[in-house]
Structures are given as C-alpha cells and as structure tokens.
Design a protein around this motif. Structure first.
Motif, PDB file in Angstrom:
ATOM      1  N   GLU A 153      10.224  -3.924  -2.608  1.00  0.00           N
ATOM      2  CA  GLU A 153       9.829  -5.076  -3.518  1.00  0.00           C
ATOM      3  C   GLU A 153      10.622  -4.911  -4.894  1.00  0.00           C
ATOM      4  N   VAL A 154      10.454  -3.770  -5.572  1.00  0.00           N
ATOM      5  CA  VAL A 154      10.907  -3.679  -6.956  1.00  0.00           C
ATOM      6  C   VAL A 154      12.448  -3.804  -6.674  1.00  0.00           C
ATOM      7  N   ARG A 155      13.097  -3.347  -5.581  1.00  0.00           N
ATOM      8  CA  ARG A 155      14.587  -3.570  -5.551  1.00  0.00           C
ATOM      9  C   ARG A 155      14.843  -5.173  -5.262  1.00  0.00           C
ATOM     10  N   LYS A 156      14.150  -5.979  -4.271  1.00  0.00           N
ATOM     11  CA  LYS A 156      14.422  -7.281  -4.304  1.00  0.00           C
ATOM     12  C   LYS A 156      13.929  -7.975  -5.527  1.00  0.00           C
ATOM     13  N   GLN A 157      13.061  -7.864  -6.284  1.00  0.00           N
ATOM     14  CA  GLN A 157      12.837  -8.622  -7.538  1.00  0.00           C
ATOM     15  C   GLN A 157      13.894  -8.377  -8.434  1.00  0.00           C
ATOM     16  N   PHE A 158      14.264  -7.107  -8.412  1.00  0.00           N
ATOM     17  CA  PHE A 158      15.216  -6.686  -9.751  1.00  0.00           C
ATOM     18  C   PHE A 158      16.823  -7.428  -9.332  1.00  0.00           C
ATOM     19  N   PRO A 186      -0.132   0.427  -9.057  1.00  0.00           N
ATOM     20  CA  PRO A 186      -0.970   1.769  -9.741  1.00  0.00           C
ATOM     21  C   PRO A 186      -0.274   2.739 -10.237  1.00  0.00           C
ATOM     22  N   ASP A 187      -0.523   3.446 -11.032  1.00  0.00           N
ATOM     23  CA  ASP A 187      -0.023   4.392 -11.900  1.00  0.00           C
ATOM     24  C   ASP A 187       0.378   5.487 -10.938  1.00  0.00           C
ATOM     25  N   ARG A 188      -0.007   5.794  -9.693  1.00  0.00           N
ATOM     26  CA  ARG A 188       0.316   7.071  -8.906  1.00  0.00           C
ATOM     27  C   ARG A 188       1.624   6.651  -8.234  1.00  0.00           C
ATOM     28  N   PHE A 189       1.960   5.475  -8.269  1.00  0.00           N
ATOM     29  CA  PHE A 189       3.348   5.008  -7.739  1.00  0.00           C
ATOM     30  C   PHE A 189       4.509   5.219  -8.935  1.00  0.00           C
ATOM     31  N   ASP A 233       0.869  -1.313  -0.114  1.00  0.00           N
ATOM     32  CA  ASP A 233      -0.108   0.063   0.001  1.00  0.00           C
ATOM     33  C   ASP A 233       0.878   1.352   0.149  1.00  0.00           C
ATOM     34  N   THR A 234       2.154   0.942   0.324  1.00  0.00           N
ATOM     35  CA  THR A 234       2.770   2.317   0.530  1.00  0.00           C
ATOM     36  C   THR A 234       4.075   2.680  -0.500  1.00  0.00           C
TER      37      THR A 234
END
Length: 618
Positions: A238-243, A516-519, A230-231
């Motif tokens: 999560e982006v960092r981990k997955q990358f 979501p787009d806002r992120f 949510d934040t």
C-alpha cells in the motif's frame, strides 16, 4: 504556482493602487502574467507562474460567467481533471483554477474535501458580500493576513502585505521569544504584531455586514484513523502504491520539470519513482561542496546513473556562496534559521530551464527519519524515571552537563527538571534551538512561559495515537510546516520555481499516521519506506550516514562569513529588546568553540537582524 493578494473593507472603498504595490512586491512569484480585479469593498491581485494551461485563458483573478464568484489562487490541484468530470459548468480553460471556481459554485465549502493538491486561495462571493481565505491540509502554500475589524489585507508574502502601507511594522515580542526557541514563529503567529498565517487545513471568512472573522478547521491531522492491512507485506504494498500514485499526480505539467537530488533516501525514492512513471528523461540537480565531509555528490551521482537521469551537479565554494548570499538573504520573506540551501539549488534548477521540481521533503516526518523519533520513543519507554525525586533528577542533569558539556546534555538536563513526564513538553524541549534559560538571558524582558508548539499540540487528540504517530503529527505541525515548507516556498519562488512534495500527498499522510508503530519503528533508516521501495533504494544509499542537506556553516561563520555575522549580531544586540552583553557573549562563545553554542544558535540571529534591517523593522 503564483502569488495572491487582496484587500477587503467594510466600506465601499476600493484599493487598486495599494494592490498594485502588493503585486509589484511579489513579481518574483509570478513573472508570466499579472492581474487586478476590483468591486465595492474588495480588490484582488495576482502574479502568475504558468504551469498548467499556459494560455491567457488561465488569467487571474478569474470569475464565474455570472460574475458572482471571483478567485485568486496559488498552487496546484492534481486531480482537477477527475473533479471536472463531476461538474456542470461552461469551462473556457484547461486550468485547475477554473475547476475550483466551478466546484465552489456547485458544492460550496464542501468542495475542499475533493481537492488533492497544494493550495492557498481567496474567493469573493458577490451575492453574500463575503471573502473566504483557504489553505491546504498540510500548509504547503503560505497565506498571511492582517485584520483590524475594518480592513482585511492578505497575501502569499508578508512583504506584500507591508507594501500595502496599511499595516504597521511592529515586532511581536512574543514572536521574538519563540523565534529564538525554534528558529521560526509557529502559525498562526508571525514575527510581526497583528500579521497572522491562515493555519493549514483552515479557512477564514468575513462578510461585509458582520465585523467578526470566522475561522474553522476543514481538515484535522489528528483525526487520521484509517483501516490498514494486518500484515507488513500488505502495508508495504500500500505504501508503494500510494507513493507511486502521488509522484505520478505531481508530474502533470505543461512546462519542463526536474527534481532535487541530495543522494539521501527521500530524494532518491522520488527520483526513482519519477524515472519509472515519466515518459521523458528526468532532470536532477545536486549541490556539492569543496569541503568533502559536507558533500553528498557521490551518492547523488550514483542514483542519477542508476536511473539514467540528466544530472547537474553544482559545486559551491565559500566564495560562490558569499557571492549569492546577499540575494538569498534578501529573498527571505519571514526570518528563519534555514533556507539558503534551497535558494541555491532552486537557482541552479531554474537557470537550467526548469519551472517545476519535485522534492523529497516530508519523508523524514512520515517514516521516522529524524533522531527525535527514537529519542521520544526511548523517553516514553523510560517515563518512570520522572517518578524519581526532583532533587535527584536535577543533580543527575547537572553532573551530566559537567561531565559531557554540549547541546544534548543541556536538553537532557532541562527534561530531567520537568515536574513530570509529559509528551508535549518533552517534545517541545527536544526541538528547541535555545532553551528557555538562555532565551531569557538574551532578551531584555521575560518571555512567555507558554510555547506556541505546546499550545498547538495540546489542541490535538493524541491520546489514541502511538508514540511515533504522535511525533509525526508534532513534526508536521511545527518544524515541517513553519520552517521547511515556508522556506521551501519563499526560496524556490524567489526564482519563480514551483516545488512539489510527493511525500505530503494527504492520502499517503493519512495512511501513514494510521499505521501501527510496530510496522514503522525505525530499527534501520526509514525501514518501512526502504522495504516498500527496495528496487529504488540500493544499500549504498540506505546504509550510509545521514548527512542532511546542510552547508558547512560553523566553518564559514568563523571565517568567510565572520564580518557579516559580526555586524548583524552586534546590531541585534543593540536593539532595545535584547541584552547586549548576553548576546555578544554568545557570539564569543561560538567563536571559542563552546560545544553548547553551535552554528544553529547563531545563524538565525544573523538572519533576524538582516530581515529587520531589510524591511525597516525597528
């Protein structure tokens, strides 16, 4: 990484001489080993580039101990060791190929859901007398086929299919129209009649006792809808981990590896992550130009020093490029408006003793790096404009073209001439190289009004997606898969170099399409990616002007490459399906610096005629 091919027939005939020719036509893809396997009605061929398990135990075609299943495989399965632990199978190699065989034997077609990697393979089931062709989720590895209800011919390359001498060399005039529009032909079609691509995330199957070809999607890009944090901070984590996980997976290899380093955000992120997770010094490669306005060398050098890589810079002059251009053009398997840049950096990388390299391809599509993301978001926000009377919009577009002539004004005029706002049509026009009115001028026949990208995207369920995810899906499914990935494959494999693309790990893709787009709205260049990897991406790299990995084509085409281009433009103009006067006029307008005729409108035409001459297409 390899090349695969084969012939399947409803008769009991075998095709060893034909498949031998097909193998020879793509020896460049796999110089380490080759093989042919044949049974009643089926012959499979393989050229091997050894990356994992370099021993003879990885030889292909490969069969199960009972002989029921036989496979030819091109690609890499990054999680094959984890899958192997789930299987009850008498393994005799350490190859990922054998893991696919075992997984297919245990789970059948459902095993595809477990595979993380890039792959195209064909698997023969002797008991069912059935051939199945499979392509990976994102279309990283190519797979072409021809089927006439009697005989199936398939391969990693079109040239190999033609080498079978079982397939007519007939141009597809619909494909010509879409090539002029988009500098490629969208899958499943190709530039040749009756030769198709297996679409990404799709398999096709044919059985001896059934003439019909079964085609099914086994992965759907538009179905990506995961629960995300949510934040913003949690999403960044999560982006960092997955990358990092994706990069780490792609470092599994039994050969020397490196990375392409342009000095942009995407390649810098890949190199930075590699330097963190690898236990050896990373080798990096950059192409620079004598024309400094096109050179990104200083940025690449900065990243190389930051991460202490073993860096190689290859400076090109027009003479260097002219020397290698014939080879680069000869390496094109399917015509495209892109590619020689990848050919050059792949050659330098392979010459340095590297067999596998990582690339930043895919970062723009996932993180909103192209101008089209902002452009489509603005069009979406102003769609009420299309409620104005059509005559008023047409007048506005015409005036804009007169006041500010150029490609951007031409496209905006075309958009204003649409009856209503429609995301798919707006996207397709925004991505066109030549607009329909110009294409119709250039050809001696009227083009199909339907665009392949429009037809493709119409089949997706985009209604529940926000605009940036819609653009990502459209970019991935058209420009990325049918230009960037196809060119990356054919130009790197011309040198027997495997290229891996961490941004296209399907788990990362599925996550990003659910954010979501806002992120992820790109208020600054690829903001979410940059914020997630701040330690890898200094401001010096992030805040510079985006250049992209391009050659100074406009200058070269008007000077050093003029004779080459002039020959191919005039030869193409003399072909029956082109309008000679219109095409030669376009060439003159380019040389007269008409702002609406950029190099990207000319170079694909040069490539097209060269490819047709090279392959004997009339």
């Amino acid at each position: 990484m390899c090349g695969i091919n084969g012939i399947f027939s409803h008769s009991k005939q075998t095709y060893i001489p034909q498949v031998t020719n097909m193998n020879k036509a793509m020896e460049h893809r796999g110089p380490d080993d080759h093989g042919i396997w044949s049974a009643e009605g089926i012959t499979l061929g393989h050229q091997r580039l050894s990356i994992i398990d370099l021993s003879s135990a990885g030889h292909q075609p490969m069969s199960t101990p009972n002989g029921n299943l036989t496979i030819v495989f091109n690609g890499e399965i990054y999680n094959f060791e984890e899958i192997k632990k789930e299987l009850n199978y008498p393994f005799t190699s350490h190859s990922d190929t054998e893991v696919i065989l075992a997984a297919w034997q245990q789970w059948g077609i459902k095993c595809l859901d477990k595979l993380n990697g890039m792959f195209a393979f064909a698997i023969w089931d002797e008991q069912q007398k059935k051939i199945t062709l499979v392509r990976d989720r994102l279309g990283i590895k190519p797979l072409y086929y021809y089927y006439n209800n009697k005989t199936l011919v398939f391969s990693s390359e079109i040239r190999s299919i033609l080498a079978s001498n079982l397939v007519p060399k007939a141009i597809d005039t619909t494909g010509i129209g879409d090539y002029l529009r988009y500098q490629t032909v969208q899958a499943p079609n190709t530039i040749l009649k009756d030769i198709f691509m297996v679409e990404p995330g799709t398999y096709i199957a044919i059985q001896t006792d059934n003439l019909s070809l079964k085609k099914e999607k086994w992965w759907h890009i538009d179905h990506c809808s995961l629960n995300v944090p949510d934040t913003y901070n949690e999403i960044k984590e999560e982006v960092r981990k997955q990358f990092y996980d994706s990069v780490k997976r792609r470092l599994v290899a039994d050969v020397p590896f490196g990375a392409f380093l342009s000095g942009g955000i995407d390649s810098s992120a890949v190199v930075g992550a590699m330097s963190k997770v690898s236990n050896r010094q990373v080798k990096t490669f950059n192409i620079s130009f004598a024309e400094k306005e096109f050179s990104e060398a200083k940025y690449a050098s900065h990243i190389a020093k930051l991460h202490q890589t073993d860096h190689t810079e290859i400076q090109l002059s027009p003479n260097d490029f002219l020397q290698h251009l014939p080879q680069a053009l000869n390496s094109i398997d399917h015509p495209s408006g892109d590619g020689p840049n990848t050919w050059m950096v792949s050659k330098a990388t392979k010459d340095a003793g590297i067999t596998m390299a990582l690339s930043g391809l895919g970062g723009d599509e996932l993180f909103g790096g192209y101008a089209i993301f902002n452009r489509m978001a603005k069009l979406e926000g102003n769609k009420s404009l299309w409620k104005l009377p059509l005559p008023l919009r047409k007048l506005s577009g015409t005036l804009l073209q007169k006041v500010k002539p150029g490609v951007a004004s031409d496209k905006l005029n075309a958009l204003l001439n649409l009856d209503k706002y429609d995301f798919i049509s707006q996207y397709a026009i925004s991505r066109q190289v030549l607009l329909d009115n110009k294409v119709n001028e250039l050809l001696s026949y009227n083009i199909n009004q339907e665009h392949l990208p429009i037809e493709l995207i119409k089949n997706y369920h985009l209604g529940n997606k926000e605009v940036l995810s819609r653009v990502s899906i459209s970019e991935i499914s058209t420009y990325m898969q049918n230009v960037l990935l196809r060119d990356s494959d054919q130009m790197s494999m011309a040198h027997a170099l495997e290229v891996r693309v961490p941004f296209l790990d399907h788990e990362l893709v599925e996550f990003m399409l659910s954010v979501p787009d806002r992120f992820k709205y790109p208020t600054s260049p690829k903001k979410l990616l940059v914020d997630s990897l701040k330690d890898l991406l200094p401001d010096y790299i992030v805040n510079r002007e985006k250049m992209g990995f391009v050659f100074p084509w406009s200058e070269w085409l008007k000077k050093d490459l003029y004779a080459l281009a002039d020959h191919h433009i005039n030869a193409l103009a003399n072909r029956s399906y082109f309008n000679y006067n219109a095409l030669t006029k376009l060439w003159k307008e380019f040389n007269s610096n008409n702002p609406s005729v950029t190099y990207s409108r000319i170079w694909p035409l040069v490539v097209l005629n060269h490819w047709m001459e090279k392959n004997g297409i009339v």
